[in-house]
Design an enzyme around this catalytic site. Structure first.
Site, mmCIF file in Angstrom:
data_model
loop_
_atom_site.group_PDB
_atom_site.id
_atom_site.type_symbol
_atom_site.label_atom_id
_atom_site.label_comp_id
_atom_site.label_asym_id
_atom_site.label_seq_id
_atom_site.Cartn_x
_atom_site.Cartn_y
_atom_site.Cartn_z
ATOM 1 N N ASP A 1 0.864 -1.181 0.000
ATOM 2 C CA ASP A 1 0.000 0.000 0.000
ATOM 3 C C ASP A 1 0.899 1.229 0.000
ATOM 4 O OD1 ASP A 1 -1.746 2.067 0.394
ATOM 5 O OD2 ASP A 1 -2.672 1.246 2.203
ATOM 6 N N ASN B 1 4.097 5.477 -11.534
ATOM 7 C CA ASN B 1 2.787 5.478 -12.167
ATOM 8 C C ASN B 1 1.627 5.486 -11.165
ATOM 9 O OD1 ASN B 1 0.683 4.736 -14.334
ATOM 10 N ND2 ASN B 1 0.603 2.979 -12.932
ATOM 11 N N TYR C 1 -6.159 16.309 -6.939
ATOM 12 C CA TYR C 1 -5.482 15.495 -7.957
ATOM 13 C C TYR C 1 -4.647 16.374 -8.884
ATOM 14 C CZ TYR C 1 -4.839 12.384 -11.963
ATOM 15 O OH TYR C 1 -4.295 11.645 -12.992
ATOM 16 N N LYS D 1 -0.522 16.444 -9.352
ATOM 17 C CA LYS D 1 0.114 16.209 -10.649
ATOM 18 C C LYS D 1 0.940 17.412 -11.096
ATOM 19 C CE LYS D 1 -1.165 12.008 -11.238
ATOM 20 N NZ LYS D 1 -0.166 10.915 -11.246
#
Length: 264
Positions: A60, A87, A152, A156
């Site tokens: 995890d 990734n 998010y 990024k």
């Protein structure tokens, strides 16, 4: 000795496609994914059918200790890491006010802390295997202010920025750093259905993971700094730069109204 690639989030979607792409290019693999996500079966498939060496760890990555476990495993096995593919990521799932504190912290841990720390921990190994490469899977969301993708997109944006800086800093060590920023991907049955329901323009920005993985791996091998796959995606990037702020604000507010209506 043949080199290895470490790939996080490797059991499905883009990570799985990248693993298969690299295996077909005769590169050994160290695959990382959550427990019970099909990683042992994928590893056996690659060993049997593509005939490269595959190690896997079910971890995890929202737990910082996992990055140290990966590093310890690689060092104990004396594996030569030539490629690192960051990734693994946690997508957004709602308005900021509706997200739990636990979810936000988990998203930041997987999307920011893990790739940063794992890169740091494997850096000496990458230097020893140079020329080496790091591939960071970012997103077009890193360039836009998108409703329901606030955390998010921010994570990024961090990863894109980190990639730019590290690419300059690690050049002297003969290590390239590539950031790929795809739009939507057809990675799960639900996303495939959701993507088909989108408007024509949005559908044109979406890629299959097999196509995105080939583009990503080619970019890494070519030592490209930043890749936005898809002609439509690159056009959107250009349009965003030339549109006035008031038009972008209008479009954002219109989408927010739609989302608020669907929420009620």
């Amino acid at each position: 000795m043949k080199p290895y690639a470490v790939i996080t989030g490797a059991s499905s979607g883009l990570g799985k496609s990248i693993a298969l792409e690299l295996a077909h290019r005769n590169i050994n693999l160290v695959l990382i994914a959550l427990p019970y996500s099909g990683l042992p079966e994928l590893s056996d498939f690659i060993r049997t059918n593509i005939q490269v060496d595959v190690h896997y760890l079910e971890l995890d990555l929202s737990d910082t200790k996992s990055t140290y476990q990966i590093s310890d495993y690689v060092n104990n096995k004396k594996l030569h890491i030539k490629y690192l593919v960051n990734n693994a990521g946690v997508l957004s799932k709602g308005f900021f006010t509706d997200l739990s504190d636990r979810f936000i912290l988990s998203q930041i841990a997987v999307n920011i802390t893990t790739p940063t720390l794992l890169t740091k921990l494997l850096l000496d190994n990458l230097k020893a295997s140079a020329p080496a490469s790091i591939l960071n899977i970012s997103s077009m969301a890193s360039f836009f202010a998108l409703p329901k993708k606030q955390v998010y997109g921010a994570t990024k944006a961090y990863l894109t920025s980190l990639s730019h800086s590290l690419n300059k800093e690690l050049k002297r060590d003969n290590i390239s750093v590539t950031a790929i920023c795809p739009g939507g991907l057809n990675t799960t049955s639900w996303l495939c259905y959701q993507n088909r329901c989108m408007g024509w323009l949005i559908r044109k920005t979406i890629l299959n993971p097999e196509d995105a993985s080939r583009i990503a791996v080619n970019a890494m091998f070519k030592k490209e700094k930043l890749v936005v796959p898809g002609v439509v995606n690159r056009c959107l990037m250009f349009v965003d730069k030339i549109l006035p702020d008031f038009i972008k604000d209008y479009l954002t507010n219109r989408e927010l109204k739609k989302l608020n209506v669907s929420k009620t």
